[in-house]
Motif scaffolding. Structure first.
Motif, short mmCIF file in Angstrom:
data_model
loop_
_atom_site.label_atom_id
_atom_site.label_comp_id
_atom_site.label_asym_id
_atom_site.label_seq_id
_atom_site.Cartn_x
_atom_site.Cartn_y
_atom_site.Cartn_z
N GLU A 7 11.21 19.92 2.19
CA GLU A 7 10.34 20.13 3.35
C GLU A 7 9.24 19.09 3.46
O GLU A 7 8.67 18.90 4.53
N SER A 8 8.96 18.35 2.39
CA SER A 8 7.85 17.39 2.43
C SER A 8 8.26 15.95 2.16
O SER A 8 7.42 15.06 2.21
N ILE A 9 9.53 15.70 1.88
CA ILE A 9 9.97 14.34 1.56
C ILE A 9 11.43 14.17 1.93
O ILE A 9 12.20 15.13 1.92
N ASN A 10 11.81 12.92 2.23
CA ASN A 10 13.20 12.61 2.55
C ASN A 10 13.50 11.18 2.07
O ASN A 10 12.63 10.50 1.54
N ASP A 11 14.74 10.73 2.26
CA ASP A 11 15.13 9.40 1.78
C ASP A 11 14.28 8.30 2.42
O ASP A 11 13.92 7.32 1.76
N GLU A 12 13.94 8.44 3.68
CA GLU A 12 13.12 7.43 4.36
C GLU A 12 11.77 7.26 3.68
O GLU A 12 11.32 6.14 3.43
N ILE A 13 11.12 8.37 3.37
CA ILE A 13 9.82 8.31 2.68
C ILE A 13 10.00 7.71 1.29
O ILE A 13 9.20 6.87 0.85
N ILE A 14 11.04 8.11 0.59
CA ILE A 14 11.29 7.58 -0.76
C ILE A 14 11.46 6.07 -0.71
O ILE A 14 10.89 5.34 -1.53
N LEU A 15 12.19 5.57 0.27
CA LEU A 15 12.36 4.12 0.38
C LEU A 15 11.04 3.42 0.65
O LEU A 15 10.78 2.33 0.12
N GLU A 16 10.17 4.03 1.43
CA GLU A 16 8.84 3.46 1.68
C GLU A 16 8.02 3.46 0.38
O GLU A 16 7.29 2.51 0.10
N LEU A 17 8.13 4.51 -0.41
CA LEU A 17 7.42 4.57 -1.70
C LEU A 17 7.93 3.49 -2.64
O LEU A 17 7.15 2.82 -3.32
N VAL A 18 9.24 3.30 -2.69
CA VAL A 18 9.83 2.28 -3.55
C VAL A 18 9.33 0.89 -3.16
O VAL A 18 9.05 0.05 -4.02
N LYS A 19 9.18 0.63 -1.87
CA LYS A 19 8.69 -0.67 -1.41
C LYS A 19 7.31 -0.99 -1.97
O LYS A 19 6.97 -2.16 -2.15
N THR A 20 6.50 0.03 -2.27
CA THR A 20 5.16 -0.22 -2.81
C THR A 20 5.22 -0.77 -4.24
O THR A 20 4.21 -1.26 -4.74
N LEU A 21 6.37 -0.67 -4.89
CA LEU A 21 6.53 -1.18 -6.26
C LEU A 21 6.79 -2.69 -6.28
O LEU A 21 6.69 -3.32 -7.32
N ASP A 22 7.12 -3.25 -5.13
CA ASP A 22 7.51 -4.65 -5.02
C ASP A 22 6.42 -5.60 -5.54
O ASP A 22 5.25 -5.46 -5.21
N GLY A 23 6.85 -6.53 -6.39
CA GLY A 23 5.95 -7.55 -6.91
C GLY A 23 5.07 -7.09 -8.05
O GLY A 23 4.21 -7.83 -8.50
N LYS A 24 5.29 -5.89 -8.53
CA LYS A 24 4.42 -5.33 -9.58
C LYS A 24 5.19 -5.18 -10.90
O LYS A 24 6.42 -5.22 -10.94
N TYR A 25 4.41 -5.01 -11.95
CA TYR A 25 4.98 -4.76 -13.28
C TYR A 25 4.47 -3.41 -13.78
O TYR A 25 3.28 -3.11 -13.65
N PHE A 26 5.36 -2.61 -14.36
CA PHE A 26 5.02 -1.29 -14.85
C PHE A 26 5.50 -1.13 -16.29
O PHE A 26 6.59 -1.58 -16.64
N GLU A 27 4.67 -0.50 -17.09
CA GLU A 27 5.07 -0.14 -18.45
C GLU A 27 5.89 1.15 -18.37
O GLU A 27 5.49 2.10 -17.68
N PRO A 28 7.01 1.22 -19.08
CA PRO A 28 7.80 2.45 -19.02
C PRO A 28 7.09 3.61 -19.70
O PRO A 28 6.36 3.43 -20.68
N ASP A 29 7.32 4.80 -19.16
CA ASP A 29 6.81 6.02 -19.79
C ASP A 29 7.73 6.46 -20.92
O ASP A 29 7.30 7.18 -21.82
#
Length: 96
Positions: A32-54
């Motif tokens: 009810e609050s999220i879908n594939d389109e929103i998830i793809l937009e969230l993934v785009k915010t990761l672009d160009g960044k580095y993250f330490e794994p949990d």
């Protein structure tokens, strides 16, 4: 339910990512609050960044990225990268 694949062009953790694979798990509790389109937009915010794994298990590095803002709402994204692969796998996502 099958995983869904989308083409992208991103650099995450210095890896060229060309595909996003979304697990439909999020639909069980959060459809009810999220879908594939929103998830793809969230993934785009990761672009160009580095993250330490949990967590790291075998060839998989798992990440939790919290407080991703999209359309004035905050989301949490749970995702993975597989060693020597060119995709990001989205395990779960939901609004905070």
């Amino acid at each position: 339910m099958d995983r869904r694949e989308y083409k992208v062009s991103l650099i995450i953790n210095a890896v060229k990512v060309t595909k996003v694979i979304i697990d439909p798990h999020y639909e069980e509790k959060h459809a009810e609050s999220i879908n594939d389109e929103i998830i793809l937009e969230l993934v785009k915010t990761l672009d160009g960044k580095y993250f330490e794994p949990d967590d790291v298990k075998g060839h998989y590095a798992y990440f939790v990225t919290d407080q991703i803002e999209y359309r004035q709402k905050n989301y949490r994204l749970i995702w993975l990268l597989e060693e020597n692969e060119i995709y990001i796998g989205v395990i779960n996502a939901y609004r905070r």
